[in-house]
Design a protein around this motif. Structure first.
Motif, PDB file in Angstrom:
ATOM      1  N   THR A 216       0.818  -1.248   0.043  1.00 53.34           N
ATOM      2  CA  THR A 216      -0.048   0.082   0.124  1.00 53.34           C
ATOM      3  C   THR A 216       0.854   1.103  -0.028  1.00 53.34           C
ATOM      4  OG1 THR A 216      -1.820  -1.176   1.087  1.00 53.34           O
ATOM      5  CG2 THR A 216      -2.030   1.272   1.267  1.00 53.34           C
ATOM      6  N   ALA A 217       0.376   2.407  -0.800  1.00 49.99           N
ATOM      7  CA  ALA A 217       1.201   3.654  -0.685  1.00 49.99           C
ATOM      8  C   ALA A 217       0.068   4.546  -0.439  1.00 49.99           C
ATOM      9  CB  ALA A 217       1.649   3.761  -2.172  1.00 49.99           C
ATOM     10  N   PHE A 218       0.458   5.599   0.432  1.00 44.81           N
ATOM     11  CA  PHE A 218      -0.256   6.505   0.882  1.00 44.81           C
ATOM     12  C   PHE A 218       0.036   7.981   0.386  1.00 44.81           C
ATOM     13  CE2 PHE A 218      -1.149   9.668   4.691  1.00 44.81           C
ATOM     14  CZ  PHE A 218      -2.421   9.984   4.222  1.00 44.81           C
ATOM     15  N   PHE A 219      -1.063   8.454  -0.308  1.00 43.25           N
ATOM     16  CA  PHE A 219      -0.715   9.805  -0.893  1.00 43.25           C
ATOM     17  C   PHE A 219      -1.330  10.907  -0.170  1.00 43.25           C
ATOM     18  CE2 PHE A 219       0.738   6.850  -4.449  1.00 43.25           C
ATOM     19  CZ  PHE A 219       1.462   7.847  -5.107  1.00 43.25           C
ATOM     20  N   LEU A 220      -0.893  12.123  -0.189  1.00 44.97           N
ATOM     21  CA  LEU A 220      -1.575  13.213   0.465  1.00 44.97           C
ATOM     22  C   LEU A 220      -0.862  14.499  -0.006  1.00 44.97           C
ATOM     23  CD1 LEU A 220      -3.174  14.309   3.014  1.00 44.97           C
ATOM     24  CD2 LEU A 220      -1.302  14.256   4.363  1.00 44.97           C
ATOM     25  N   ASP A 221      -1.873  15.298  -0.611  1.00 45.52           N
ATOM     26  CA  ASP A 221      -1.346  16.611  -1.161  1.00 45.52           C
ATOM     27  C   ASP A 221      -0.283  16.194  -2.382  1.00 45.52           C
ATOM     28  OD1 ASP A 221      -3.039  17.788   0.667  1.00 45.52           O
ATOM     29  OD2 ASP A 221      -1.510  18.382   2.242  1.00 45.52           O
ATOM     30  N   GLY A 222      -0.532  15.471  -3.098  1.00 45.00           N
ATOM     31  CA  GLY A 222       0.399  15.116  -4.041  1.00 45.00           C
ATOM     32  C   GLY A 222       1.663  14.777  -3.844  1.00 45.00           C
ATOM     33  N   LYS A 223       1.905  14.161  -2.516  1.00 46.48           N
ATOM     34  CA  LYS A 223       3.167  13.521  -2.012  1.00 46.48           C
ATOM     35  C   LYS A 223       2.970  12.178  -1.797  1.00 46.48           C
ATOM     36  CE  LYS A 223       5.198  17.936   0.044  1.00 46.48           C
ATOM     37  NZ  LYS A 223       3.887  18.821  -0.024  1.00 46.48           N
ATOM     38  N   LEU A 224       3.686  11.331  -1.752  1.00 41.78           N
ATOM     39  CA  LEU A 224       4.099   9.936  -1.482  1.00 41.78           C
ATOM     40  C   LEU A 224       4.618   9.992   0.225  1.00 41.78           C
ATOM     41  CD1 LEU A 224       3.702   6.815  -1.615  1.00 41.78           C
ATOM     42  CD2 LEU A 224       5.948   6.796  -2.344  1.00 41.78           C
ATOM     43  N   VAL A 225       3.410   9.841   0.876  1.00 43.41           N
ATOM     44  CA  VAL A 225       3.792  10.077   2.423  1.00 43.41           C
ATOM     45  C   VAL A 225       4.550   8.722   2.975  1.00 43.41           C
ATOM     46  CG1 VAL A 225       2.987  10.301   4.683  1.00 43.41           C
ATOM     47  CG2 VAL A 225       1.873  11.490   2.777  1.00 43.41           C
ATOM     48  N   GLU A 226       4.040   7.719   2.477  1.00 44.24           N
ATOM     49  CA  GLU A 226       4.562   6.474   2.999  1.00 44.24           C
ATOM     50  C   GLU A 226       4.045   5.185   2.093  1.00 44.24           C
ATOM     51  OE1 GLU A 226       4.599   3.809   7.289  1.00 44.24           O
ATOM     52  OE2 GLU A 226       3.479   5.730   7.294  1.00 44.24           O
ATOM     53  N   ALA A 227       5.172   4.224   2.003  1.00 39.95           N
ATOM     54  CA  ALA A 227       4.710   2.981   1.149  1.00 39.95           C
ATOM     55  C   ALA A 227       5.484   1.794   1.959  1.00 39.95           C
ATOM     56  CB  ALA A 227       5.049   3.102  -0.396  1.00 39.95           C
ATOM     57  N   GLY A 228       4.787   0.589   1.635  1.00 33.72           N
ATOM     58  CA  GLY A 228       5.347  -0.507   2.301  1.00 33.72           C
ATOM     59  C   GLY A 228       4.678  -1.823   2.033  1.00 33.72           C
ATOM     60  N   SER A 229       4.590  -3.016   2.923  1.00 33.80           N
ATOM     61  CA  SER A 229       3.780  -3.811   2.878  1.00 33.80           C
ATOM     62  C   SER A 229       2.515  -3.461   3.436  1.00 33.80           C
ATOM     63  CB  SER A 229       4.349  -5.397   3.631  1.00 33.80           C
ATOM     64  OG  SER A 229       4.322  -5.036   4.931  1.00 33.80           O
ATOM     65  N   THR A 230       1.531  -3.910   3.069  1.00 32.63           N
ATOM     66  CA  THR A 230       0.071  -3.794   3.496  1.00 32.63           C
ATOM     67  C   THR A 230      -0.037  -3.687   5.177  1.00 32.63           C
ATOM     68  OG1 THR A 230      -0.961  -3.848   1.320  1.00 32.63           O
ATOM     69  CG2 THR A 230      -2.398  -3.963   3.374  1.00 32.63           C
ATOM     70  N   LYS A 231       0.378  -4.961   5.475  1.00 34.32           N
ATOM     71  CA  LYS A 231       0.247  -5.348   6.787  1.00 34.32           C
ATOM     72  C   LYS A 231       1.085  -4.216   7.718  1.00 34.32           C
ATOM     73  CE  LYS A 231       0.904  -9.032  10.066  1.00 34.32           C
ATOM     74  NZ  LYS A 231       1.428 -10.561  10.114  1.00 34.32           N
ATOM     75  N   GLN A 232       2.320  -4.028   7.217  1.00 28.00           N
ATOM     76  CA  GLN A 232       3.109  -3.138   8.039  1.00 28.00           C
ATOM     77  C   GLN A 232       2.443  -1.776   8.138  1.00 28.00           C
ATOM     78  OE1 GLN A 232       5.456  -0.683   6.151  1.00 28.00           O
ATOM     79  NE2 GLN A 232       4.872   0.405   8.050  1.00 28.00           N
ATOM     80  N   LEU A 233       2.039  -1.066   7.000  1.00 26.25           N
ATOM     81  CA  LEU A 233       1.445   0.294   6.765  1.00 26.25           C
ATOM     82  C   LEU A 233       0.037   0.094   7.704  1.00 26.25           C
ATOM     83  CD1 LEU A 233       1.636   2.686   3.915  1.00 26.25           C
ATOM     84  CD2 LEU A 233      -0.490   2.199   4.680  1.00 26.25           C
ATOM     85  N   PHE A 234      -0.647  -0.701   7.729  1.00 29.13           N
ATOM     86  CA  PHE A 234      -2.056  -0.707   8.277  1.00 29.13           C
ATOM     87  C   PHE A 234      -1.740  -1.055   9.920  1.00 29.13           C
ATOM     88  CE2 PHE A 234      -3.917  -0.439   4.454  1.00 29.13           C
ATOM     89  CZ  PHE A 234      -5.086  -0.252   4.431  1.00 29.13           C
ATOM     90  N   MET A 235      -0.767  -1.826  10.195  1.00 27.03           N
ATOM     91  CA  MET A 235      -0.764  -1.991  11.743  1.00 27.03           C
ATOM     92  C   MET A 235       0.402  -1.317  12.376  1.00 27.03           C
ATOM     93  SD  MET A 235      -2.720  -4.705  11.971  1.00 27.03           S
ATOM     94  CE  MET A 235      -2.114  -5.344  13.577  1.00 27.03           C
ATOM     95  N   ALA A 236       1.556  -0.894  11.656  1.00 28.33           N
ATOM     96  CA  ALA A 236       2.420   0.056  12.326  1.00 28.33           C
ATOM     97  C   ALA A 236       2.834   1.195  11.284  1.00 28.33           C
ATOM     98  CB  ALA A 236       3.879  -0.983  12.798  1.00 28.33           C
ATOM     99  N   PRO A 237       2.070   1.990  11.031  1.00 28.58           N
ATOM    100  CA  PRO A 237       2.596   3.111  10.078  1.00 28.58           C
ATOM    101  C   PRO A 237       3.585   4.048  10.583  1.00 28.58           C
ATOM    102  CG  PRO A 237       0.330   3.943  11.108  1.00 28.58           C
ATOM    103  CD  PRO A 237       0.595   2.255  11.443  1.00 28.58           C
ATOM    104  N   LYS A 238       4.513   4.305   9.775  1.00 28.35           N
ATOM    105  CA  LYS A 238       5.834   5.182  10.304  1.00 28.35           C
ATOM    106  C   LYS A 238       5.718   6.682  10.483  1.00 28.35           C
ATOM    107  CE  LYS A 238       8.712   1.435   8.390  1.00 28.35           C
ATOM    108  NZ  LYS A 238       9.826   1.160   7.221  1.00 28.35           N
ATOM    109  N   GLN A 239       4.316   7.113   9.712  1.00 24.42           N
ATOM    110  CA  GLN A 239       4.276   8.556   9.617  1.00 24.42           C
ATOM    111  C   GLN A 239       3.119   8.704  10.353  1.00 24.42           C
ATOM    112  OE1 GLN A 239       6.652  10.568   8.525  1.00 24.42           O
ATOM    113  NE2 GLN A 239       7.842   8.831   7.777  1.00 24.42           N
TER     114      GLN A 239
END
Length: 251
Positions: A216-239
């Motif tokens: 999964t890749a999370f976009f906000l205001d035209g920027k890529l905020v964070e991307a990684g494995s879906t499990k990691q991003l949903f369970m332990a987002p870094k941002q």
């Protein structure tokens, strides 16, 4: 793991306005990557960069590097028609052509100059089976595709993409116009397809992203905020912004 598409410092401008800000993102082979974020975050704009759909928009400039199998998507030598055979697209609203189911699915094959009728028939049947709609349309192949339900139309459109045997399938919110049962069928279909195709899906539905995507890749205001494995991003987002979006604080 092989990355089929790589984006490096990809920027998109509408005239002077910078809408995508230096996107760095990889798309691994035979995985489903979900692009999430609020409306206007740039995820659909970025998706359309991957098969040069933004070429159709006046005043757009794209800089940086976007490569498919190591070749520059935006090189002057790139044949855009050939590119779109490799990188198919399914849109938010089902958009079958106003003719028969068979002719819809055969459209890209005929456009590519294939004349062998037996091959076309075989490819149409195989594609409709891959799109999990064959049993519903096999006795109605001569009927107008617009006569079918929205969910069936969307699967016919997916079959139309599959018929030209793309490497990558781009999907821009392919279930948002469908009822939950039809959306569930599309999700099941994507899980079946991703061992053969690389899939990139834009979705507003975070439950959908968590159910079907590998990355999964999370976009906000035209920027890529964070991307990684879906499990990691949903369970332990870094941002913090990712965490706030996933927890419904905005969006």
């Amino acid at each position: 793991m092989t990355n089929v598409i790589t984006a490096r410092n990809t920027r998109l401008y509408y005239g002077e306005h910078e809408a995508l800000h230096g996107i760095d993102l990889d798309f691994p082979e035979h995985q489903i990557t979900a692009l999430i974020g609020p409306s206007g975050s740039g995820k659909s704009t970025f998706l359309r960069c991957l098969n040069r759909m933004n070429d159709l928009v006046a005043g757009v400039t794209i800089t940086g590097s976007l490569k498919l199998d190591g070749k520059d998507i935006y090189s002057p030598q790139t044949d855009v028609v050939e590119l779109r055979k490799h990188v198919g697209m399914v849109f938010q609203q089902p958009n079958p052509f106003p003719f028969s189911v068979f002719d819809n699915v055969a459209f890209g094959l005929r456009l590519a100059g294939i004349k062998d009728q037996a091959m076309i028939r075989q490819r149409v049947e195989t594609s409709l089976k891959q799109a999990a709609v064959w049993d519903e349309v096999k006795d109605k192949l001569t009927e107008n595709a617009l006569a079918f339900s929205g969910g069936q139309q969307q699967r016919i459109c997916i079959a139309r993409v599959l018929a030209v045997q793309p490497e990558i399938i781009l999907m821009d919110e392919p279930t948002s116009a469908l009822d939950p049962v039809s959306a569930g069928k599309i999700e099941d279909l994507l899980l079946d397809l991703h061992d053969k195709f690389t899939i990139v899906i834009v979705t507003h539905n975070m439950q959908q992203a968590s159910r079907i995507s590998d990355r999964t890749a999370f976009f906000l205001d035209g920027k890529l905020v964070e991307a990684g494995s879906t499990k990691q991003l949903f369970m332990a987002p870094k941002q913090d912004a990712t965490s706030d979006y996933l927890n419904g604080k905005f969006g």
